[in-house]
Design a protein around this motif. Structure first.
Motif, PDB file in Angstrom:
ATOM      1  N   LEU A 172       0.823  -1.210   0.000  1.00  9.38           N
ATOM      2  CA  LEU A 172       0.000   0.000   0.000  1.00  9.38           C
ATOM      3  C   LEU A 172       0.861   1.265   0.000  1.00  9.38           C
ATOM      4  CD1 LEU A 172      -2.812  -1.073   2.504  1.00  9.38           C
ATOM      5  CD2 LEU A 172      -2.900  -1.042   0.005  1.00  9.38           C
ATOM      6  N   THR A 173       1.913   1.283   0.829  1.00  3.59           N
ATOM      7  CA  THR A 173       2.805   2.453   0.836  1.00  3.59           C
ATOM      8  C   THR A 173       3.574   2.545  -0.475  1.00  3.59           C
ATOM      9  OG1 THR A 173       4.500   1.134   1.985  1.00  3.59           O
ATOM     10  CG2 THR A 173       3.063   2.526   3.343  1.00  3.59           C
ATOM     11  N   GLY A 174       3.917   1.386  -1.037  1.00  2.00           N
ATOM     12  CA  GLY A 174       4.613   1.382  -2.326  1.00  2.00           C
ATOM     13  C   GLY A 174       3.755   1.963  -3.438  1.00  2.00           C
ATOM     14  N   LEU A 175       2.459   1.636  -3.432  1.00  2.00           N
ATOM     15  CA  LEU A 175       1.548   2.213  -4.424  1.00  2.00           C
ATOM     16  C   LEU A 175       1.449   3.732  -4.255  1.00  2.00           C
ATOM     17  CD1 LEU A 175      -1.329  -0.433  -4.475  1.00  2.00           C
ATOM     18  CD2 LEU A 175       0.215   0.135  -6.366  1.00  2.00           C
ATOM     19  N   PHE A 176       1.460   4.177  -2.997  1.00  2.00           N
ATOM     20  CA  PHE A 176       1.431   5.623  -2.744  1.00  2.00           C
ATOM     21  C   PHE A 176       2.687   6.286  -3.308  1.00  2.00           C
ATOM     22  CE2 PHE A 176       2.781   9.222  -0.161  1.00  2.00           C
ATOM     23  CZ  PHE A 176       1.652  10.041  -0.202  1.00  2.00           C
ATOM     24  N   LEU A 177       3.844   5.683  -3.086  1.00  5.47           N
ATOM     25  CA  LEU A 177       5.101   6.260  -3.567  1.00  5.47           C
ATOM     26  C   LEU A 177       5.178   6.203  -5.088  1.00  5.47           C
ATOM     27  CD1 LEU A 177       7.514   4.615  -0.961  1.00  5.47           C
ATOM     28  CD2 LEU A 177       6.685   6.980  -0.960  1.00  5.47           C
ATOM     29  N   TRP A 178       4.633   5.139  -5.676  1.00  2.00           N
ATOM     30  CA  TRP A 178       4.675   4.970  -7.136  1.00  2.00           C
ATOM     31  C   TRP A 178       3.720   5.915  -7.847  1.00  2.00           C
ATOM     32  CZ3 TRP A 178       0.361   3.646  -9.951  1.00  2.00           C
ATOM     33  CH2 TRP A 178       0.549   3.342 -11.294  1.00  2.00           C
ATOM     34  N   TRP A 179       2.609   6.253  -7.187  1.00  2.00           N
ATOM     35  CA  TRP A 179       1.530   6.975  -7.848  1.00  2.00           C
ATOM     36  C   TRP A 179       2.051   8.253  -8.509  1.00  2.00           C
ATOM     37  CZ3 TRP A 179      -3.008   4.576  -8.344  1.00  2.00           C
ATOM     38  CH2 TRP A 179      -4.059   5.286  -8.934  1.00  2.00           C
ATOM     39  N   PRO A 180       1.822   8.426  -9.820  1.00  2.00           N
ATOM     40  CA  PRO A 180       2.365   9.589 -10.537  1.00  2.00           C
ATOM     41  C   PRO A 180       1.869  10.907  -9.942  1.00  2.00           C
ATOM     42  CG  PRO A 180       1.503   7.939 -12.063  1.00  2.00           C
ATOM     43  CD  PRO A 180       1.064   7.527 -10.696  1.00  2.00           C
ATOM     44  N   ARG A 181       2.779  11.856  -9.736  1.00  2.70           N
ATOM     45  CA  ARG A 181       2.427  13.162  -9.193  1.00  2.70           C
ATOM     46  C   ARG A 181       2.008  14.152 -10.285  1.00  2.70           C
ATOM     47  NH1 ARG A 181       2.674  10.019  -5.775  1.00  2.70           N
ATOM     48  NH2 ARG A 181       3.566  10.214  -3.685  1.00  2.70           N
ATOM     49  N   ASN A 182       2.256  13.759 -11.536  1.00  2.00           N
ATOM     50  CA  ASN A 182       1.858  14.598 -12.663  1.00  2.00           C
ATOM     51  C   ASN A 182       1.544  13.684 -13.838  1.00  2.00           C
ATOM     52  OD1 ASN A 182       4.431  13.822 -13.677  1.00  2.00           O
ATOM     53  ND2 ASN A 182       5.352  15.515 -12.526  1.00  2.00           N
ATOM     54  N   LYS A 183       1.371  14.283 -15.007  1.00  2.00           N
ATOM     55  CA  LYS A 183       1.083  13.472 -16.189  1.00  2.00           C
ATOM     56  C   LYS A 183       2.373  12.800 -16.660  1.00  2.00           C
ATOM     57  CE  LYS A 183      -2.830  16.311 -17.668  1.00  2.00           C
ATOM     58  NZ  LYS A 183      -3.392  17.169 -18.744  1.00  2.00           N
ATOM     59  N   ALA A 184       2.750  11.777 -15.901  1.00  2.00           N
ATOM     60  CA  ALA A 184       4.026  11.111 -16.167  1.00  2.00           C
ATOM     61  C   ALA A 184       3.943  10.287 -17.446  1.00  2.00           C
ATOM     62  CB  ALA A 184       4.384  10.217 -14.983  1.00  2.00           C
ATOM     63  N   ALA A 185       5.096  10.033 -18.033  1.00  2.00           N
ATOM     64  CA  ALA A 185       5.160   9.181 -19.221  1.00  2.00           C
ATOM     65  C   ALA A 185       4.840   7.737 -18.831  1.00  2.00           C
ATOM     66  CB  ALA A 185       6.554   9.277 -19.830  1.00  2.00           C
ATOM     67  N   ILE A 186       4.504   6.952 -19.831  1.00  2.00           N
ATOM     68  CA  ILE A 186       4.186   5.543 -19.572  1.00  2.00           C
ATOM     69  C   ILE A 186       5.407   4.832 -19.003  1.00  2.00           C
ATOM     70  CG2 ILE A 186       3.623   3.347 -20.681  1.00  2.00           C
ATOM     71  CD1 ILE A 186       1.850   4.840 -22.602  1.00  2.00           C
ATOM     72  N   ARG A 187       6.563   5.107 -19.588  1.00  2.20           N
ATOM     73  CA  ARG A 187       7.786   4.456 -19.100  1.00  2.20           C
ATOM     74  C   ARG A 187       8.136   4.981 -17.712  1.00  2.20           C
ATOM     75  NH1 ARG A 187      10.140   1.075 -22.278  1.00  2.20           N
ATOM     76  NH2 ARG A 187       9.686   1.058 -24.519  1.00  2.20           N
ATOM     77  N   GLY A 188       8.412   4.056 -16.839  1.00  2.00           N
ATOM     78  CA  GLY A 188       8.699   4.402 -15.455  1.00  2.00           C
ATOM     79  C   GLY A 188       7.461   4.380 -14.589  1.00  2.00           C
ATOM     80  N   THR A 189       6.294   4.320 -15.238  1.00  3.31           N
ATOM     81  CA  THR A 189       5.042   4.281 -14.494  1.00  3.31           C
ATOM     82  C   THR A 189       4.391   2.913 -14.624  1.00  3.31           C
ATOM     83  OG1 THR A 189       4.712   6.631 -14.929  1.00  3.31           O
ATOM     84  CG2 THR A 189       2.817   5.395 -14.126  1.00  3.31           C
ATOM     85  N   ILE A 190       4.113   2.503 -15.861  1.00  2.00           N
ATOM     86  CA  ILE A 190       3.548   1.162 -16.069  1.00  2.00           C
ATOM     87  C   ILE A 190       4.462   0.282 -16.918  1.00  2.00           C
ATOM     88  CG2 ILE A 190       1.178   1.926 -15.784  1.00  2.00           C
ATOM     89  CD1 ILE A 190       0.887   1.897 -18.822  1.00  2.00           C
TER      90      ILE A 190
END
Length: 471
Positions: free
Chosen positions: A179-197
Protein backbone atom coordinates in the motif's frame (compact mmCIF):
# COMPACT_ATOMS: atom_id res chain seq x y z
CA UNK A 1 12.47 51.55 -7.16
CA UNK A 2 10.29 50.48 -10.08
CA UNK A 3 7.04 48.59 -9.44
CA UNK A 4 6.93 44.89 -10.12
CA UNK A 5 4.85 43.96 -13.23
CA UNK A 6 1.39 42.57 -12.47
CA UNK A 7 2.20 39.25 -14.18
CA UNK A 8 5.33 38.69 -12.08
CA UNK A 9 3.52 39.78 -8.92
CA UNK A 10 0.74 37.24 -9.52
CA UNK A 11 3.29 34.52 -10.25
CA UNK A 12 5.19 35.32 -7.05
CA UNK A 13 1.99 35.20 -5.01
CA UNK A 14 1.03 31.85 -6.55
CA UNK A 15 4.51 30.46 -5.90
CA UNK A 16 4.38 31.58 -2.27
CA UNK A 17 0.99 29.91 -1.84
CA UNK A 18 2.07 26.66 -3.54
CA UNK A 19 5.33 26.28 -1.59
CA UNK A 20 3.67 25.19 1.69
CA UNK A 21 1.50 22.70 -0.24
CA UNK A 22 4.52 21.29 -2.07
CA UNK A 23 6.45 21.16 1.18
CA UNK A 24 3.63 19.29 2.87
CA UNK A 25 3.44 16.78 0.01
CA UNK A 26 7.18 16.25 0.14
CA UNK A 27 7.06 15.73 3.91
CA UNK A 28 4.28 13.15 3.57
CA UNK A 29 6.23 11.42 0.81
CA UNK A 30 9.38 11.32 2.96
CA UNK A 31 7.51 9.97 5.98
CA UNK A 32 5.77 7.21 4.00
CA UNK A 33 9.04 6.37 2.28
CA UNK A 34 10.81 5.90 5.64
CA UNK A 35 8.18 3.41 6.81
CA UNK A 36 8.35 1.61 3.46
CA UNK A 37 12.14 1.55 3.58
CA UNK A 38 12.51 0.20 7.12
CA UNK A 39 9.80 -2.43 6.58
CA UNK A 40 11.54 -3.56 3.40
CA UNK A 41 14.97 -3.78 5.03
CA UNK A 42 13.60 -5.97 7.82
CA UNK A 43 11.05 -8.16 6.07
CA UNK A 44 12.25 -8.52 2.44
CA UNK A 45 14.31 -11.66 3.27
CA UNK A 46 11.26 -13.32 4.84
CA UNK A 47 9.09 -12.40 1.86
CA UNK A 48 11.61 -14.02 -0.49
CA UNK A 49 11.35 -17.23 1.55
CA UNK A 50 7.55 -17.08 1.57
CA UNK A 51 7.38 -16.39 -2.17
CA UNK A 52 9.80 -19.21 -3.01
CA UNK A 53 8.16 -21.81 -0.77
CA UNK A 54 4.68 -20.71 -1.81
CA UNK A 55 5.51 -20.98 -5.51
CA UNK A 56 6.64 -24.59 -4.99
CA UNK A 57 3.63 -25.51 -2.85
CA UNK A 58 1.28 -24.14 -5.51
CA UNK A 59 2.19 -27.10 -7.68
CA UNK A 60 1.69 -29.74 -5.00
CA UNK A 61 -0.69 -31.84 -7.15
CA UNK A 62 1.75 -32.04 -10.06
CA UNK A 63 4.86 -32.50 -7.91
CA UNK A 64 3.46 -35.19 -5.65
CA UNK A 65 1.65 -36.77 -8.59
CA UNK A 66 5.07 -37.29 -10.19
CA UNK A 67 7.12 -38.15 -7.08
CA UNK A 68 4.56 -40.52 -5.57
CA UNK A 69 2.84 -41.76 -8.71
CA UNK A 70 3.11 -45.42 -7.69
CA UNK A 71 1.24 -44.70 -4.47
CA UNK A 72 -1.30 -42.13 -5.65
CA UNK A 73 -2.55 -44.02 -8.70
CA UNK A 74 -3.66 -47.63 -9.07
CA UNK A 75 -1.85 -49.97 -11.44
CA UNK A 76 -5.07 -51.28 -12.97
CA UNK A 77 -8.60 -49.92 -12.73
CA UNK A 78 -10.94 -52.69 -11.62
CA UNK A 79 -14.65 -53.15 -12.16
CA UNK A 80 -15.76 -52.77 -8.52
CA UNK A 81 -14.25 -50.95 -5.55
CA UNK A 82 -14.03 -52.61 -2.17
CA UNK A 83 -16.10 -51.13 0.65
CA UNK A 84 -14.31 -48.79 3.08
CA UNK A 85 -14.92 -51.27 5.94
CA UNK A 86 -13.30 -54.14 3.99
CA UNK A 87 -10.30 -51.99 3.09
CA UNK A 88 -9.72 -50.99 6.72
CA UNK A 89 -10.14 -54.57 7.99
CA UNK A 90 -7.68 -55.93 5.39
CA UNK A 91 -5.16 -53.21 6.21
CA UNK A 92 -5.32 -53.84 9.96
CA UNK A 93 -4.77 -57.58 9.43
CA UNK A 94 -1.78 -56.96 7.14
CA UNK A 95 -0.31 -54.26 9.37
CA UNK A 96 -0.75 -54.93 13.11
CA UNK A 97 -0.14 -52.13 15.63
CA UNK A 98 -1.88 -49.70 13.30
CA UNK A 99 -4.72 -47.37 14.32
CA UNK A 100 -6.78 -45.83 11.50
CA UNK A 101 -8.16 -42.35 12.19
CA UNK A 102 -9.66 -41.51 8.80
CA UNK A 103 -10.14 -42.65 5.22
CA UNK A 104 -10.36 -40.39 2.18
CA UNK A 105 -12.55 -41.71 -0.65
CA UNK A 106 -11.68 -40.43 -4.11
CA UNK A 107 -13.95 -39.86 -7.08
CA UNK A 108 -11.24 -40.46 -9.70
CA UNK A 109 -11.27 -44.19 -10.61
CA UNK A 110 -7.48 -44.12 -11.03
CA UNK A 111 -6.79 -42.64 -7.58
CA UNK A 112 -5.87 -44.64 -4.52
CA UNK A 113 -7.64 -44.20 -1.19
CA UNK A 114 -5.75 -42.49 1.62
CA UNK A 115 -5.73 -43.76 5.19
CA UNK A 116 -4.50 -41.51 7.99
CA UNK A 117 -3.00 -43.82 10.58
CA UNK A 118 -0.73 -44.08 13.57
CA UNK A 119 1.91 -46.81 13.39
CA UNK A 120 4.03 -47.32 16.48
CA UNK A 121 3.24 -43.76 17.52
CA UNK A 122 4.20 -42.20 14.17
CA UNK A 123 1.71 -40.29 12.03
CA UNK A 124 1.55 -42.20 8.75
CA UNK A 125 -0.27 -41.89 5.44
CA UNK A 126 -1.16 -45.22 3.80
CA UNK A 127 -2.22 -45.41 0.17
CA UNK A 128 -4.58 -48.25 -0.71
CA UNK A 129 -5.69 -49.73 -4.03
CA UNK A 130 -9.51 -49.49 -3.70
CA UNK A 131 -10.02 -52.46 -6.03
CA UNK A 132 -7.70 -54.94 -4.30
CA UNK A 133 -7.18 -53.47 -0.83
CA UNK A 134 -3.41 -53.77 -1.26
CA UNK A 135 -1.24 -51.10 0.33
CA UNK A 136 0.56 -49.28 -2.49
CA UNK A 137 2.85 -47.45 -0.12
CA UNK A 138 3.10 -45.43 3.05
CA UNK A 139 5.07 -42.49 4.36
CA UNK A 140 5.42 -40.21 7.33
CA UNK A 141 2.95 -37.38 6.79
CA UNK A 142 5.56 -34.85 8.01
CA UNK A 143 8.30 -36.07 5.66
CA UNK A 144 6.75 -35.58 2.23
CA UNK A 145 8.35 -33.24 -0.30
CA UNK A 146 5.63 -30.61 -0.11
CA UNK A 147 5.30 -31.00 3.68
CA UNK A 148 8.80 -29.50 3.92
CA UNK A 149 7.80 -26.49 1.80
CA UNK A 150 4.56 -26.11 3.71
CA UNK A 151 6.53 -25.94 6.96
CA UNK A 152 9.01 -23.52 5.38
CA UNK A 153 6.09 -21.38 4.23
CA UNK A 154 4.22 -21.36 7.54
CA UNK A 155 6.95 -21.86 10.15
CA UNK A 156 10.28 -21.18 8.36
CA UNK A 157 11.11 -24.90 8.94
CA UNK A 158 12.09 -23.99 12.51
CA UNK A 159 8.57 -24.74 13.68
CA UNK A 160 6.82 -23.49 16.78
CA UNK A 161 4.69 -20.51 17.70
CA UNK A 162 7.43 -17.88 17.39
CA UNK A 163 8.28 -18.82 13.79
CA UNK A 164 4.59 -18.89 12.86
CA UNK A 165 4.07 -15.43 14.35
CA UNK A 166 7.13 -14.15 12.50
CA UNK A 167 5.65 -15.35 9.20
CA UNK A 168 2.35 -13.68 10.05
CA UNK A 169 4.16 -10.45 10.95
CA UNK A 170 6.03 -10.48 7.62
CA UNK A 171 2.78 -11.11 5.71
CA UNK A 172 1.01 -8.25 7.48
CA UNK A 173 3.89 -5.86 6.84
CA UNK A 174 3.87 -7.00 3.20
CA UNK A 175 0.35 -5.56 2.94
CA UNK A 176 1.58 -2.25 4.35
CA UNK A 177 4.59 -2.25 2.03
CA UNK A 178 2.35 -2.84 -0.98
CA UNK A 179 0.00 0.00 0.00
CA UNK A 180 2.80 2.45 0.84
CA UNK A 181 4.61 1.38 -2.33
CA UNK A 182 1.55 2.21 -4.42
CA UNK A 183 1.43 5.62 -2.74
CA UNK A 184 5.10 6.26 -3.57
CA UNK A 185 4.67 4.97 -7.14
CA UNK A 186 1.53 6.98 -7.85
CA UNK A 187 2.37 9.59 -10.54
CA UNK A 188 2.43 13.16 -9.19
CA UNK A 189 1.86 14.60 -12.66
CA UNK A 190 1.08 13.47 -16.19
CA UNK A 191 4.03 11.11 -16.17
CA UNK A 192 5.16 9.18 -19.22
CA UNK A 193 4.19 5.54 -19.57
CA UNK A 194 7.79 4.46 -19.10
CA UNK A 195 8.70 4.40 -15.46
CA UNK A 196 5.04 4.28 -14.49
CA UNK A 197 3.55 1.16 -16.07
CA UNK A 198 6.53 0.10 -18.20
CA UNK A 199 10.12 -0.11 -16.92
CA UNK A 200 12.95 1.96 -18.44
CA UNK A 201 15.60 -0.62 -19.30
CA UNK A 202 17.81 1.43 -21.63
CA UNK A 203 20.57 1.86 -19.03
CA UNK A 204 21.15 -1.53 -17.36
CA UNK A 205 22.70 -1.27 -13.91
CA UNK A 206 21.71 2.33 -13.31
CA UNK A 207 19.64 3.39 -10.29
CA UNK A 208 16.79 4.27 -12.65
CA UNK A 209 16.93 0.76 -14.14
CA UNK A 210 16.67 -0.88 -10.70
CA UNK A 211 14.06 1.61 -9.51
CA UNK A 212 11.78 0.65 -12.40
CA UNK A 213 12.44 -3.07 -11.87
CA UNK A 214 11.24 -2.51 -8.32
CA UNK A 215 8.27 -0.19 -8.76
CA UNK A 216 6.70 -1.25 -12.06
CA UNK A 217 6.41 -5.03 -11.42
CA UNK A 218 5.21 -4.25 -7.89
CA UNK A 219 2.39 -2.18 -9.39
CA UNK A 220 1.31 -4.94 -11.77
CA UNK A 221 1.28 -7.72 -9.16
CA UNK A 222 0.06 -5.65 -6.21
CA UNK A 223 -3.63 -6.59 -6.47
CA UNK A 224 -2.90 -10.31 -6.93
CA UNK A 225 -0.45 -10.26 -4.01
CA UNK A 226 -2.95 -8.52 -1.74
CA UNK A 227 -5.54 -11.21 -2.54
CA UNK A 228 -2.98 -14.01 -2.02
CA UNK A 229 -1.83 -12.60 1.33
CA UNK A 230 -5.41 -12.02 2.47
CA UNK A 231 -6.18 -15.63 1.49
CA UNK A 232 -3.43 -16.92 3.76
CA UNK A 233 -4.16 -14.80 6.85
CA UNK A 234 -7.22 -16.86 7.97
CA UNK A 235 -4.76 -19.63 8.94
CA UNK A 236 -2.51 -17.33 10.94
CA UNK A 237 -2.31 -17.53 14.71
CA UNK A 238 -3.44 -13.99 15.56
CA UNK A 239 -5.24 -12.57 12.52
CA UNK A 240 -6.94 -15.89 11.83
CA UNK A 241 -8.48 -15.92 15.30
CA UNK A 242 -9.53 -12.28 14.96
CA UNK A 243 -11.15 -12.93 11.59
CA UNK A 244 -13.02 -15.92 12.99
CA UNK A 245 -14.27 -13.83 15.94
CA UNK A 246 -15.44 -11.03 13.66
CA UNK A 247 -17.20 -13.48 11.37
CA UNK A 248 -18.91 -15.22 14.28
CA UNK A 249 -19.95 -12.01 16.04
CA UNK A 250 -21.52 -10.64 12.85
CA UNK A 251 -23.13 -13.95 11.79
CA UNK A 252 -21.10 -13.80 8.56
CA UNK A 253 -19.29 -17.09 9.27
CA UNK A 254 -21.59 -20.03 9.91
CA UNK A 255 -24.78 -18.56 11.39
CA UNK A 256 -27.06 -20.47 13.80
CA UNK A 257 -29.47 -21.51 11.06
CA UNK A 258 -26.72 -23.73 9.61
CA UNK A 259 -27.50 -26.24 12.34
CA UNK A 260 -30.58 -27.52 10.57
CA UNK A 261 -30.83 -30.69 12.64
CA UNK A 262 -31.13 -29.09 16.05
CA UNK A 263 -29.85 -26.37 18.30
CA UNK A 264 -26.21 -25.32 18.17
CA UNK A 265 -24.31 -27.99 20.13
CA UNK A 266 -22.66 -26.75 23.29
CA UNK A 267 -19.18 -28.25 23.27
CA UNK A 268 -15.64 -27.30 24.16
CA UNK A 269 -14.47 -29.59 21.35
CA UNK A 270 -14.39 -28.05 17.87
CA UNK A 271 -14.24 -29.79 14.53
CA UNK A 272 -10.54 -29.16 13.86
CA UNK A 273 -9.70 -31.06 17.07
CA UNK A 274 -11.16 -34.31 15.78
CA UNK A 275 -11.39 -34.24 11.98
CA UNK A 276 -9.34 -33.71 8.83
CA UNK A 277 -9.93 -32.10 5.43
CA UNK A 278 -12.16 -29.41 6.92
CA UNK A 279 -13.19 -26.16 5.23
CA UNK A 280 -11.99 -23.07 7.11
CA UNK A 281 -15.53 -22.01 8.00
CA UNK A 282 -16.16 -25.37 9.70
CA UNK A 283 -12.92 -25.69 11.68
CA UNK A 284 -14.31 -24.11 14.83
CA UNK A 285 -17.78 -25.64 14.73
CA UNK A 286 -18.74 -27.17 18.10
CA UNK A 287 -18.88 -30.95 17.84
CA UNK A 288 -22.10 -32.67 18.99
CA UNK A 289 -22.08 -35.93 20.94
CA UNK A 290 -23.45 -39.35 20.08
CA UNK A 291 -26.31 -40.61 22.25
CA UNK A 292 -24.88 -43.33 24.52
CA UNK A 293 -27.28 -46.09 25.50
CA UNK A 294 -25.69 -49.49 25.07
CA UNK A 295 -26.04 -49.38 21.30
CA UNK A 296 -23.69 -51.03 18.79
CA UNK A 297 -21.83 -48.56 16.53
CA UNK A 298 -22.77 -48.62 12.88
CA UNK A 299 -20.14 -49.38 10.23
CA UNK A 300 -18.17 -46.96 8.13
CA UNK A 301 -20.00 -48.40 5.12
CA UNK A 302 -23.23 -47.04 6.60
CA UNK A 303 -21.61 -43.63 7.01
CA UNK A 304 -20.44 -43.73 3.39
CA UNK A 305 -23.98 -44.51 2.26
CA UNK A 306 -25.48 -41.73 4.41
CA UNK A 307 -22.97 -39.24 2.97
CA UNK A 308 -23.96 -40.26 -0.56
CA UNK A 309 -27.66 -40.01 0.30
CA UNK A 310 -27.08 -36.47 1.59
CA UNK A 311 -25.39 -35.40 -1.61
CA UNK A 312 -21.83 -35.04 -0.30
CA UNK A 313 -19.56 -35.15 -3.33
CA UNK A 314 -16.33 -37.13 -3.38
CA UNK A 315 -13.52 -36.76 -2.63
CA UNK A 316 -14.38 -36.61 1.04
CA UNK A 317 -12.82 -37.81 4.28
CA UNK A 318 -14.55 -39.94 6.89
CA UNK A 319 -13.03 -39.45 10.35
CA UNK A 320 -13.62 -42.12 12.98
CA UNK A 321 -15.36 -41.31 16.29
CA UNK A 322 -13.22 -40.81 19.38
CA UNK A 323 -14.62 -42.45 22.49
CA UNK A 324 -18.16 -43.51 23.37
CA UNK A 325 -19.70 -40.10 22.71
CA UNK A 326 -17.63 -39.38 19.61
CA UNK A 327 -19.16 -38.84 16.19
CA UNK A 328 -18.32 -39.80 12.63
CA UNK A 329 -17.30 -36.74 10.60
CA UNK A 330 -17.65 -36.51 6.84
CA UNK A 331 -15.82 -33.48 5.48
CA UNK A 332 -14.43 -32.04 2.30
CA UNK A 333 -12.54 -28.80 1.67
CA UNK A 334 -13.22 -29.03 -2.03
CA UNK A 335 -11.21 -27.34 -4.77
CA UNK A 336 -14.46 -25.62 -5.65
CA UNK A 337 -15.62 -24.01 -2.37
CA UNK A 338 -19.25 -24.31 -3.40
CA UNK A 339 -19.00 -28.07 -2.87
CA UNK A 340 -17.69 -27.83 0.72
CA UNK A 341 -19.49 -29.97 3.30
CA UNK A 342 -19.10 -30.87 6.97
CA UNK A 343 -21.38 -33.47 8.56
CA UNK A 344 -21.25 -34.95 12.07
CA UNK A 345 -23.15 -38.22 12.52
CA UNK A 346 -24.15 -40.21 15.59
CA UNK A 347 -21.92 -43.28 15.66
CA UNK A 348 -24.80 -45.52 16.84
CA UNK A 349 -27.81 -44.39 14.85
CA UNK A 350 -26.21 -42.60 11.91
CA UNK A 351 -28.39 -39.56 12.58
CA UNK A 352 -26.96 -36.42 10.99
CA UNK A 353 -26.38 -34.11 13.96
CA UNK A 354 -24.72 -31.26 12.06
CA UNK A 355 -24.84 -30.58 8.34
CA UNK A 356 -23.07 -27.40 7.19
CA UNK A 357 -22.64 -26.62 3.49
CA UNK A 358 -21.22 -23.68 1.59
CA UNK A 359 -24.74 -22.30 1.13
CA UNK A 360 -24.98 -22.02 4.94
CA UNK A 361 -21.86 -19.84 5.17
CA UNK A 362 -22.15 -16.14 5.83
CA UNK A 363 -20.75 -13.53 3.43
CA UNK A 364 -17.37 -13.33 5.16
CA UNK A 365 -16.92 -17.11 5.31
CA UNK A 366 -17.76 -17.43 1.61
CA UNK A 367 -15.27 -14.71 0.69
CA UNK A 368 -12.56 -16.31 2.84
CA UNK A 369 -13.26 -19.74 1.33
CA UNK A 370 -12.72 -18.35 -2.15
CA UNK A 371 -9.63 -16.47 -0.96
CA UNK A 372 -8.11 -19.64 0.51
CA UNK A 373 -8.79 -21.59 -2.69
CA UNK A 374 -7.10 -18.81 -4.70
CA UNK A 375 -4.17 -18.71 -2.24
CA UNK A 376 -3.63 -22.45 -2.75
CA UNK A 377 -3.93 -22.21 -6.53
CA UNK A 378 -7.06 -24.40 -6.62
CA UNK A 379 -9.83 -22.00 -7.58
CA UNK A 380 -9.48 -22.20 -11.37
CA UNK A 381 -6.87 -24.84 -12.03
CA UNK A 382 -3.59 -24.31 -13.85
CA UNK A 383 -4.39 -20.67 -14.64
CA UNK A 384 -4.69 -19.97 -10.91
CA UNK A 385 -1.37 -21.74 -10.26
CA UNK A 386 0.43 -19.79 -13.00
CA UNK A 387 -1.01 -16.48 -11.79
CA UNK A 388 0.23 -17.28 -8.29
CA UNK A 389 3.64 -18.27 -9.68
CA UNK A 390 3.96 -14.98 -11.58
CA UNK A 391 3.07 -13.07 -8.40
CA UNK A 392 5.66 -15.01 -6.36
CA UNK A 393 8.42 -14.49 -8.96
CA UNK A 394 7.45 -10.82 -9.14
CA UNK A 395 7.69 -10.49 -5.36
CA UNK A 396 11.19 -12.01 -5.37
CA UNK A 397 12.22 -9.61 -8.17
CA UNK A 398 10.81 -6.64 -6.25
CA UNK A 399 12.65 -7.68 -3.06
CA UNK A 400 15.98 -8.25 -4.84
CA UNK A 401 15.77 -4.99 -6.80
CA UNK A 402 15.02 -3.10 -3.58
CA UNK A 403 18.22 -4.49 -2.05
CA UNK A 404 20.27 -3.44 -5.10
CA UNK A 405 18.72 0.07 -5.02
CA UNK A 406 19.53 0.37 -1.34
CA UNK A 407 23.18 -0.66 -1.87
CA UNK A 408 23.53 1.87 -4.70
CA UNK A 409 22.23 4.80 -2.65
CA UNK A 410 23.59 3.79 0.76
CA UNK A 411 26.29 6.27 1.93
CA UNK A 412 29.37 5.03 3.73
CA UNK A 413 28.85 4.63 7.47
CA UNK A 414 25.07 5.07 7.41
CA UNK A 415 22.04 2.86 6.86
CA UNK A 416 20.90 5.02 3.98
CA UNK A 417 17.36 5.56 5.21
CA UNK A 418 15.33 8.38 3.60
CA UNK A 419 15.71 11.71 5.36
CA UNK A 420 13.33 12.34 8.20
CA UNK A 421 10.65 14.92 7.26
CA UNK A 422 11.02 18.31 8.92
CA UNK A 423 7.30 18.58 9.70
CA UNK A 424 6.53 16.94 13.05
CA UNK A 425 2.81 17.17 12.27
CA UNK A 426 3.27 15.00 9.17
CA UNK A 427 5.40 12.49 11.10
CA UNK A 428 2.78 12.18 13.83
CA UNK A 429 -0.06 12.02 11.28
CA UNK A 430 1.51 9.18 9.34
CA UNK A 431 2.34 7.43 12.63
CA UNK A 432 -1.32 7.60 13.64
CA UNK A 433 -2.31 6.00 10.33
CA UNK A 434 0.25 3.24 10.94
CA UNK A 435 -1.13 2.67 14.43
CA UNK A 436 -4.62 2.32 12.94
CA UNK A 437 -3.18 -0.39 10.68
CA UNK A 438 -1.64 -1.88 13.81
CA UNK A 439 -5.05 -1.97 15.48
CA UNK A 440 -6.37 -4.03 12.55
CA UNK A 441 -3.27 -6.25 12.46
CA UNK A 442 -2.21 -6.72 16.12
CA UNK A 443 1.31 -8.01 15.42
CA UNK A 444 2.00 -4.93 13.28
CA UNK A 445 0.78 -2.72 16.12
CA UNK A 446 3.02 -4.52 18.59
CA UNK A 447 6.04 -4.21 16.30
CA UNK A 448 5.39 -0.46 15.85
CA UNK A 449 5.29 0.01 19.62
CA UNK A 450 8.59 -1.88 19.93
CA UNK A 451 10.13 0.39 17.28
CA UNK A 452 8.88 3.50 19.09
CA UNK A 453 10.35 2.31 22.39
CA UNK A 454 13.70 1.56 20.72
CA UNK A 455 13.65 4.94 18.99
CA UNK A 456 12.87 6.95 22.15
CA UNK A 457 15.06 5.14 24.66
CA UNK A 458 17.97 3.73 22.66
CA UNK A 459 18.46 5.10 19.14
CA UNK A 460 18.05 8.76 20.09
CA UNK A 461 20.32 8.46 23.12
CA UNK A 462 23.32 6.83 21.43
CA UNK A 463 24.99 9.24 19.01
CA UNK A 464 26.53 6.60 16.73
CA UNK A 465 23.20 4.78 16.35
CA UNK A 466 21.34 8.05 15.83
CA UNK A 467 23.75 8.96 13.04
CA UNK A 468 23.60 5.50 11.42
CA UNK A 469 19.79 5.26 11.46
CA UNK A 470 19.32 8.93 10.46
CA UNK A 471 17.07 9.64 13.44
Amino acid sequence: MSAMPVEELNKTQLDSKSRPTMGMRQAIYQSVWRWHFYAGIIFAPFLIILAFSGSVYLFKPQIEGYLYKDMLTVREVGSTKMTPESIIEKTLIAYPNTAISSITLEDNPKSSYKLSASRYGTSTIMYIDPYTGHVLGMMNSDKTFTAFFKKLHSELVIGGTFANRLVELAACWAIIMLLTGLFLWWPRNKAAIRGTILPRLSKPGSRLFWRDLHAVPAFWISLVLLIIIAGGLPWSGIMGVQMDKVANSTNTNTPPFAYSFGAKPESVTVAKDIAEDLPWAAENLPVPASAVGGYIPITINDIDAIADQNGVLKPYTITMPMGETGVFTVSTAHEKPGKNATLHMDQYSGAVLTDVRFADYGVMAKAISYGIAFHEGKLFGLTNQLLGLIACIGLILVAVSSYVMWRKRKPEGKLGAPAKPKSSKVTIGVLIIMLVCGAVMPLVGLSILVVLVLDLFILRRIKSLRHWFSV
